[in-house]
Design a protein around this motif. Sequence first.
Motif, PDB file in Angstrom:
ATOM      1  N   GLY A 124       0.800  -1.210   0.000  1.00 23.36           N
ATOM      2  CA  GLY A 124       0.000   0.000   0.000  1.00 23.36           C
ATOM      3  C   GLY A 124       0.835   1.263   0.000  1.00 23.36           C
ATOM      4  O   GLY A 124       0.343   2.347  -0.262  1.00 23.36           O
ATOM      5  N   GLY A 125       2.128   1.122   0.288  1.00 26.43           N
ATOM      6  CA  GLY A 125       3.003   2.288   0.291  1.00 26.43           C
ATOM      7  C   GLY A 125       2.873   3.088   1.561  1.00 26.43           C
ATOM      8  O   GLY A 125       1.835   3.164   2.196  1.00 26.43           O
ATOM      9  N   GLY A 126       3.954   3.691   1.979  1.00 27.56           N
ATOM     10  CA  GLY A 126       3.879   4.660   3.063  1.00 27.56           C
ATOM     11  C   GLY A 126       4.233   4.110   4.421  1.00 27.56           C
ATOM     12  O   GLY A 126       3.799   3.036   4.816  1.00 27.56           O
ATOM     13  N   GLY A 127       5.077   4.847   5.154  1.00 31.15           N
ATOM     14  CA  GLY A 127       5.298   4.558   6.549  1.00 31.15           C
ATOM     15  C   GLY A 127       4.279   5.307   7.367  1.00 31.15           C
ATOM     16  O   GLY A 127       3.554   6.154   6.868  1.00 31.15           O
ATOM     17  N   HIS A 128       4.203   4.997   8.644  1.00 29.88           N
ATOM     18  CA  HIS A 128       3.245   5.688   9.496  1.00 29.88           C
ATOM     19  C   HIS A 128       3.689   7.127   9.720  1.00 29.88           C
ATOM     20  O   HIS A 128       4.815   7.372  10.175  1.00 29.88           O
ATOM     21  CB  HIS A 128       3.120   4.962  10.832  1.00 29.88           C
ATOM     22  N   PRO A 129       2.844   8.077   9.449  1.00 29.11           N
ATOM     23  CA  PRO A 129       3.258   9.482   9.563  1.00 29.11           C
ATOM     24  C   PRO A 129       3.129  10.006  10.990  1.00 29.11           C
ATOM     25  O   PRO A 129       2.250   9.595  11.758  1.00 29.11           O
ATOM     26  CB  PRO A 129       2.272  10.212   8.645  1.00 29.11           C
ATOM     27  N   PHE A 130       4.000  10.913  11.335  1.00 34.36           N
ATOM     28  CA  PHE A 130       3.883  11.669  12.579  1.00 34.36           C
ATOM     29  C   PHE A 130       2.827  12.735  12.346  1.00 34.36           C
ATOM     30  O   PHE A 130       2.917  13.512  11.406  1.00 34.36           O
ATOM     31  CB  PHE A 130       5.233  12.297  12.936  1.00 34.36           C
ATOM     32  N   HIS A 131       1.800  12.780  13.187  1.00 32.27           N
ATOM     33  CA  HIS A 131       0.707  13.730  12.983  1.00 32.27           C
ATOM     34  C   HIS A 131       0.091  14.104  14.322  1.00 32.27           C
ATOM     35  O   HIS A 131       0.346  13.457  15.341  1.00 32.27           O
ATOM     36  CB  HIS A 131      -0.362  13.146  12.059  1.00 32.27           C
ATOM     37  N   THR A 132      -0.716  15.134  14.319  1.00 33.49           N
ATOM     38  CA  THR A 132      -1.351  15.567  15.554  1.00 33.49           C
ATOM     39  C   THR A 132      -2.854  15.295  15.512  1.00 33.49           C
ATOM     40  O   THR A 132      -3.481  15.275  14.442  1.00 33.49           O
ATOM     41  CB  THR A 132      -1.132  17.069  15.818  1.00 33.49           C
ATOM     42  N   ILE A 133      -3.397  15.066  16.681  1.00 33.79           N
ATOM     43  CA  ILE A 133      -4.838  15.000  16.897  1.00 33.79           C
ATOM     44  C   ILE A 133      -5.210  16.320  17.562  1.00 33.79           C
ATOM     45  O   ILE A 133      -4.749  16.619  18.673  1.00 33.79           O
ATOM     46  CB  ILE A 133      -5.215  13.805  17.793  1.00 33.79           C
ATOM     47  N   ASP A 134      -5.988  17.123  16.870  1.00 34.95           N
ATOM     48  CA  ASP A 134      -6.297  18.491  17.305  1.00 34.95           C
ATOM     49  C   ASP A 134      -7.706  18.549  17.880  1.00 34.95           C
ATOM     50  O   ASP A 134      -8.684  18.292  17.170  1.00 34.95           O
ATOM     51  CB  ASP A 134      -6.171  19.447  16.118  1.00 34.95           C
ATOM     52  N   ILE A 135      -7.804  18.890  19.148  1.00 39.88           N
ATOM     53  CA  ILE A 135      -9.099  18.984  19.804  1.00 39.88           C
ATOM     54  C   ILE A 135      -9.835  20.222  19.293  1.00 39.88           C
ATOM     55  O   ILE A 135      -9.270  21.308  19.210  1.00 39.88           O
ATOM     56  CB  ILE A 135      -8.930  19.056  21.333  1.00 39.88           C
ATOM     57  N   THR A 136     -11.102  20.056  18.935  1.00 39.63           N
ATOM     58  CA  THR A 136     -11.905  21.166  18.431  1.00 39.63           C
ATOM     59  C   THR A 136     -12.432  22.013  19.595  1.00 39.63           C
ATOM     60  O   THR A 136     -12.329  21.630  20.770  1.00 39.63           O
ATOM     61  CB  THR A 136     -13.102  20.647  17.622  1.00 39.63           C
ATOM     62  N   ASP A 137     -13.034  23.139  19.258  1.00 35.27           N
ATOM     63  CA  ASP A 137     -13.656  23.965  20.297  1.00 35.27           C
ATOM     64  C   ASP A 137     -14.732  23.170  21.041  1.00 35.27           C
ATOM     65  O   ASP A 137     -14.840  23.244  22.269  1.00 35.27           O
ATOM     66  CB  ASP A 137     -14.270  25.224  19.680  1.00 35.27           C
ATOM     67  N   LEU A 138     -15.530  22.408  20.302  1.00 35.71           N
ATOM     68  CA  LEU A 138     -16.528  21.565  20.946  1.00 35.71           C
ATOM     69  C   LEU A 138     -15.858  20.535  21.850  1.00 35.71           C
ATOM     70  O   LEU A 138     -16.302  20.277  22.968  1.00 35.71           O
ATOM     71  CB  LEU A 138     -17.385  20.854  19.893  1.00 35.71           C
TER      72      LEU A 138
END
Length: 236
Positions: A124-138
């Motif tokens: 499928g291609g691709g290593g696991h990316p470093f990313h953020t989980i951003d909490i919404t205002d709600l």
Amino acid sequence: MALQRALVVRGGWEGHQPVQATELFIPFLEHGGYDVRVEETTEVYADTAVMSATDLVVQCITMSEISPEQVTGLSRAVASGTGFTGWHGGIADSFRGSSDYLHLVGGQFAAHPGEDPSPSRGEGGGGHPFHTIDITDLGRTHPVTRGIDDFALRTEQYWVLHDDLIDVLATTTHPQRLSQPWHRPVTSPAIWTRSWGEGRIVVTTPGHSLDVLEHPSVRTVIERGMSWATRTASAS
């Protein structure tokens, strides 16, 4: 006071370790006063007596198939007040052939693009990316995510197709990459809730592996989601 009844339904693709993953959370339920029943197939969803007496369904079934009678039983139970929750592919990539299940959950895994699409990085291609989980205002005021700050993970980052009946508590953004065909950053829901009749649904998309499930923020969201979705909580 009667015990709350939780139904853990697990199976599907073994890569998400459905048994080990759910075993991480069964003690939380038991310590919280739930009577926990575990099923290895979705046949139980068609059992009206069981489902009507269930206060919370925790599902961990990636891909697999579900019969029309089973998905109808699940949907009716949720509409009558049974809570429904899960994480990652166990709820957001279940039963790809059932439009009724997708309608219930409100969002469906589409892809998890990696950092490098070259075949040398794996199927499928691709290593696991470093990313953020951003909490919404709600999310900053919601009982499931209140007090949790934005957090970073290196794991599968779900690209989700969804409707606007979901209440998004956290998002994650897939950046534009020269190696990929999209032309601008794409933001997907990462944690959401959904009201369905009298029931509550909570979906948490991080959870590809046991170490991600044990991340303090991920684990807290999943456990709070179980409590918040439970039938007695819905009635309050």
